[in-house]
Design a protein around this motif. Structure first.
Motif, PDB file in Angstrom:
ATOM      1  N   HIS A   1      26.353   8.194  26.404  1.00 27.09           N
ATOM      2  CA  HIS A   1      24.964   7.480  26.725  1.00 27.09           C
ATOM      3  C   HIS A   1      25.433   6.873  27.911  1.00 27.09           C
ATOM      4  O   HIS A   1      26.560   6.639  28.367  1.00 27.09           O
ATOM      5  CB  HIS A   1      24.455   6.488  25.639  1.00 27.09           C
ATOM      6  CG  HIS A   1      25.605   5.455  25.272  1.00 27.09           C
ATOM      7  ND1 HIS A   1      26.343   5.624  24.221  1.00 27.09           N
ATOM      8  CD2 HIS A   1      25.610   4.311  25.990  1.00 27.09           C
ATOM      9  CE1 HIS A   1      26.979   4.541  24.325  1.00 27.09           C
ATOM     10  NE2 HIS A   1      26.727   3.854  25.127  1.00 27.09           N
TER      11      HIS A   1
ATOM     12  N   CYS B   1      24.677  -2.411  20.508  1.00 28.61           N
ATOM     13  CA  CYS B   1      25.271  -3.585  20.796  1.00 28.61           C
ATOM     14  C   CYS B   1      26.684  -3.124  21.169  1.00 28.61           C
ATOM     15  O   CYS B   1      27.100  -2.251  20.599  1.00 28.61           O
ATOM     16  CB  CYS B   1      24.953  -4.659  19.584  1.00 28.61           C
ATOM     17  SG  CYS B   1      23.514  -5.626  19.547  1.00 28.61           S
ATOM     18  N   ASN B   2      27.330  -3.984  21.879  1.00 26.44           N
ATOM     19  CA  ASN B   2      29.039  -3.862  21.820  1.00 26.44           C
ATOM     20  C   ASN B   2      29.417  -4.277  20.628  1.00 26.44           C
ATOM     21  O   ASN B   2      29.011  -4.860  19.698  1.00 26.44           O
ATOM     22  CB  ASN B   2      29.324  -4.416  23.201  1.00 26.44           C
ATOM     23  CG  ASN B   2      29.051  -6.029  23.140  1.00 26.44           C
ATOM     24  OD1 ASN B   2      28.586  -6.626  22.215  1.00 26.44           O
ATOM     25  ND2 ASN B   2      29.845  -6.906  24.069  1.00 26.44           N
TER      26      ASN B   2
ATOM     27  N   THR C   1      23.728  -6.479  24.043  1.00 28.66           N
ATOM     28  CA  THR C   1      23.010  -5.708  23.623  1.00 28.66           C
ATOM     29  C   THR C   1      22.420  -4.815  24.854  1.00 28.66           C
ATOM     30  O   THR C   1      21.996  -5.195  25.911  1.00 28.66           O
ATOM     31  CB  THR C   1      21.484  -6.176  23.053  1.00 28.66           C
ATOM     32  OG1 THR C   1      21.922  -7.227  21.966  1.00 28.66           O
ATOM     33  CG2 THR C   1      20.678  -5.002  22.242  1.00 28.66           C
ATOM     34  N   PHE C   2      22.143  -3.429  24.654  1.00 26.74           N
ATOM     35  CA  PHE C   2      22.106  -2.578  25.840  1.00 26.74           C
ATOM     36  C   PHE C   2      21.043  -1.466  25.265  1.00 26.74           C
ATOM     37  O   PHE C   2      20.603  -1.229  24.025  1.00 26.74           O
ATOM     38  CB  PHE C   2      23.357  -1.708  25.866  1.00 26.74           C
ATOM     39  CG  PHE C   2      24.697  -2.187  26.500  1.00 26.74           C
ATOM     40  CD1 PHE C   2      24.934  -2.480  27.841  1.00 26.74           C
ATOM     41  CD2 PHE C   2      25.445  -3.090  25.545  1.00 26.74           C
ATOM     42  CE1 PHE C   2      25.998  -3.327  28.214  1.00 26.74           C
ATOM     43  CE2 PHE C   2      26.492  -3.745  25.792  1.00 26.74           C
ATOM     44  CZ  PHE C   2      26.843  -3.838  27.206  1.00 26.74           C
TER      45      PHE C   2
ATOM     46  N   LYS D   1      19.298  -6.538  19.153  1.00 25.64           N
ATOM     47  CA  LYS D   1      18.763  -5.290  18.611  1.00 25.64           C
ATOM     48  C   LYS D   1      17.602  -5.329  17.707  1.00 25.64           C
ATOM     49  O   LYS D   1      16.652  -4.308  17.988  1.00 25.64           O
ATOM     50  CB  LYS D   1      19.914  -4.783  17.840  1.00 25.64           C
ATOM     51  CG  LYS D   1      19.752  -3.205  17.595  1.00 25.64           C
ATOM     52  CD  LYS D   1      20.970  -2.817  17.143  1.00 25.64           C
ATOM     53  CE  LYS D   1      20.877  -1.141  16.765  1.00 25.64           C
ATOM     54  NZ  LYS D   1      22.207  -0.558  16.258  1.00 25.64           N
TER      55      LYS D   1
ATOM     56  N   CYS E   1      21.798  -2.545  34.854  1.00 24.45           N
ATOM     57  CA  CYS E   1      23.329  -2.304  35.001  1.00 24.45           C
ATOM     58  C   CYS E   1      23.585  -1.771  36.363  1.00 24.45           C
ATOM     59  O   CYS E   1      23.055  -0.979  36.769  1.00 24.45           O
ATOM     60  CB  CYS E   1      23.782  -1.208  33.887  1.00 24.45           C
ATOM     61  SG  CYS E   1      23.440  -1.674  32.200  1.00 24.45           S
TER      62      CYS E   1
ATOM     63  N   TRP F   1      20.956  -4.342  29.924  1.00 21.67           N
ATOM     64  CA  TRP F   1      21.759  -5.310  29.104  1.00 21.67           C
ATOM     65  C   TRP F   1      21.140  -6.921  29.160  1.00 21.67           C
ATOM     66  O   TRP F   1      20.462  -7.246  30.068  1.00 21.67           O
ATOM     67  CB  TRP F   1      23.159  -5.241  29.384  1.00 21.67           C
ATOM     68  CG  TRP F   1      23.568  -6.026  30.795  1.00 21.67           C
ATOM     69  CD1 TRP F   1      23.812  -5.470  31.892  1.00 21.67           C
ATOM     70  CD2 TRP F   1      23.948  -7.355  30.863  1.00 21.67           C
ATOM     71  NE1 TRP F   1      23.943  -6.285  32.970  1.00 21.67           N
ATOM     72  CE2 TRP F   1      24.173  -7.575  32.197  1.00 21.67           C
ATOM     73  CE3 TRP F   1      24.040  -8.369  30.024  1.00 21.67           C
ATOM     74  CZ2 TRP F   1      24.600  -8.705  32.612  1.00 21.67           C
ATOM     75  CZ3 TRP F   1      24.504  -9.820  30.467  1.00 21.67           C
ATOM     76  CH2 TRP F   1      24.687  -9.934  31.935  1.00 21.67           C
TER      77      TRP F   1
ATOM     78  N   TRP G   1      16.619  -9.528  30.748  1.00 25.66           N
ATOM     79  CA  TRP G   1      17.286  -8.133  30.692  1.00 25.66           C
ATOM     80  C   TRP G   1      17.857  -8.186  32.186  1.00 25.66           C
ATOM     81  O   TRP G   1      17.084  -8.084  32.985  1.00 25.66           O
ATOM     82  CB  TRP G   1      16.403  -6.903  30.262  1.00 25.66           C
ATOM     83  CG  TRP G   1      16.392  -7.266  28.901  1.00 25.66           C
ATOM     84  CD1 TRP G   1      15.219  -7.760  27.992  1.00 25.66           C
ATOM     85  CD2 TRP G   1      16.897  -6.338  27.802  1.00 25.66           C
ATOM     86  NE1 TRP G   1      15.691  -7.736  26.845  1.00 25.66           N
ATOM     87  CE2 TRP G   1      16.700  -6.807  26.585  1.00 25.66           C
ATOM     88  CE3 TRP G   1      18.024  -5.495  27.997  1.00 25.66           C
ATOM     89  CZ2 TRP G   1      16.982  -6.259  25.346  1.00 25.66           C
ATOM     90  CZ3 TRP G   1      18.512  -4.956  26.826  1.00 25.66           C
ATOM     91  CH2 TRP G   1      18.037  -5.318  25.538  1.00 25.66           C
TER      92      TRP G   1
ATOM     93  N   SER H   1      23.968   3.230  29.680  1.00 27.35           N
ATOM     94  CA  SER H   1      23.415   2.164  29.606  1.00 27.35           C
ATOM     95  C   SER H   1      22.758   1.612  31.198  1.00 27.35           C
ATOM     96  O   SER H   1      23.523   1.877  31.967  1.00 27.35           O
ATOM     97  CB  SER H   1      24.665   0.838  29.365  1.00 27.35           C
ATOM     98  OG  SER H   1      25.374   1.077  28.189  1.00 27.35           O
TER      99      SER H   1
ATOM    100  N   GLU I   1      20.403   8.409  26.120  1.00 26.65           N
ATOM    101  CA  GLU I   1      21.481   9.230  25.335  1.00 26.65           C
ATOM    102  C   GLU I   1      21.336  10.714  26.069  1.00 26.65           C
ATOM    103  O   GLU I   1      20.396  11.093  26.281  1.00 26.65           O
ATOM    104  CB  GLU I   1      21.090   9.463  23.798  1.00 26.65           C
ATOM    105  CG  GLU I   1      22.041  10.017  23.014  1.00 26.65           C
ATOM    106  CD  GLU I   1      21.583  10.085  21.594  1.00 26.65           C
ATOM    107  OE1 GLU I   1      22.653  10.209  20.725  1.00 26.65           O
ATOM    108  OE2 GLU I   1      20.515   9.992  21.114  1.00 26.65           O
TER     109      GLU I   1
ATOM    110  N   VAL J   1      19.930   1.951  26.379  1.00 23.94           N
ATOM    111  CA  VAL J   1      20.903   3.310  27.114  1.00 23.94           C
ATOM    112  C   VAL J   1      20.028   4.378  26.769  1.00 23.94           C
ATOM    113  O   VAL J   1      19.008   4.681  25.854  1.00 23.94           O
ATOM    114  CB  VAL J   1      22.091   3.322  26.096  1.00 23.94           C
ATOM    115  CG1 VAL J   1      22.974   2.170  26.064  1.00 23.94           C
ATOM    116  CG2 VAL J   1      21.844   4.055  24.814  1.00 23.94           C
TER     117      VAL J   1
END
Length: 249
Positions: free
Chosen positions: A194, A147-148, A154-155, A205, A101, A199, A98, A196, A159, A157
């Motif tokens: 949210h 996920c994008n 995969t992120f 996920k 960001c 990633w 991981w 991020s 919220e 995040v």
């Protein structure tokens, strides 16, 4: 002696002298063999995901096209970085690599493509559309795993809370009006605002969502300590390598 003078002298020589001169030139300056050199157009750009941690471009690199998006820039602090490192420690227990960001932000538009001659008018329109929006406090209420769109990343995040969601909805409506003027894609119908923070490459996920309770317990613990809300009084926009900011009331 000038080049024209030389040409005049050559013109006055006999045909035999000219032939001798051309033969000398051919012997002195042989034509190089360029067959082994690949021809690449000057505007060709090859994307190398290895230079970006395995990430792939959402859009191909095309000269004259400027990838652009509007967002809220979130200031980094020791409390937030400490939280992110703890989340990373839990997520990495599955063996996945991981990554934190680099730029922490909340997106207020999709990444769209602007042409160069649109930049000035687009910037002016965004500034005008946000001129009546009031500043507000932004906070977080939970952790999610997303996920994008093409499931290549995969992120993890954070919220934003309910009050922040409402304020950001008002802003995106104004931004969407500008985007529609330029026939550009609008933001999502039901956006989940949210930030991020981590990633990883691929769709992870299923293997990470089982930690969601741990993630949220950790966030609540940090919220009860020092992770306070921050004042949002500016909206940012990145257009290619240019950055713009718009002040809120």
């Amino acid at each position: 002696m000038s080049g024209l003078a030389y040409l005049g002298e050559y013109g006055s020589d006999s045909e035999d002298s000219v032939s001798d001169l051309e033969e000398t030139r051919r012997n002195k300056f042989p034509v190089p063999d360029l067959s082994h050199i690949p021809v690449v157009p000057s505007d060709t750009h090859e994307d190398n995901p290895k230079l970006h941690g395995g990430r792939k471009r959402s859009f191909p690199h095309v000269r004259g096209n400027w990838p652009s998006y509007v967002y809220v820039n979130y200031p980094q602090n020791d409390i937030l970085i400490n939280l992110i490192n703890k989340l990373k420690s839990i997520a990495s227990s599955q063996g996945s690599f991981w990554v934190i960001c680099e730029d922490l932000h909340i997106s207020l538009s999709k990444t769209v493509i602007l042409l160069y001659h649109w930049i000035s008018s687009f910037n002016t329109s965004i500034q005008k559309s946000l001129s009546t929006i009031e500043s507000f406090e932004l906070g977080f209420s939970g952790v999610k795993v997303l996920c994008n769109e093409d499931s290549t990343r995969t992120f993890i995040v954070l919220e934003v809370d309910c009050f922040s969601q409402k304020q950001l909805h008002l802003i995106t409506k104004e931004i969407d009006k500008v985007l529609s003027e330029f026939n550009l894609p609008l933001f999502y119908d039901k956006p989940s605002f949210h930030m991020s923070v981590l990633w990883v490459n691929g769709n992870k996920k299923k293997e990470i969502v089982k930690f969601i309770d741990k993630f949220n317990d950790l966030l609540v613990s940090e919220l009860n300590k020092d992770l306070k809300t921050v004042l949002v009084d500016k909206i940012s926009c990145k257009i290619g390598n240019k950055y713009f900011q718009y002040n809120l009331l």
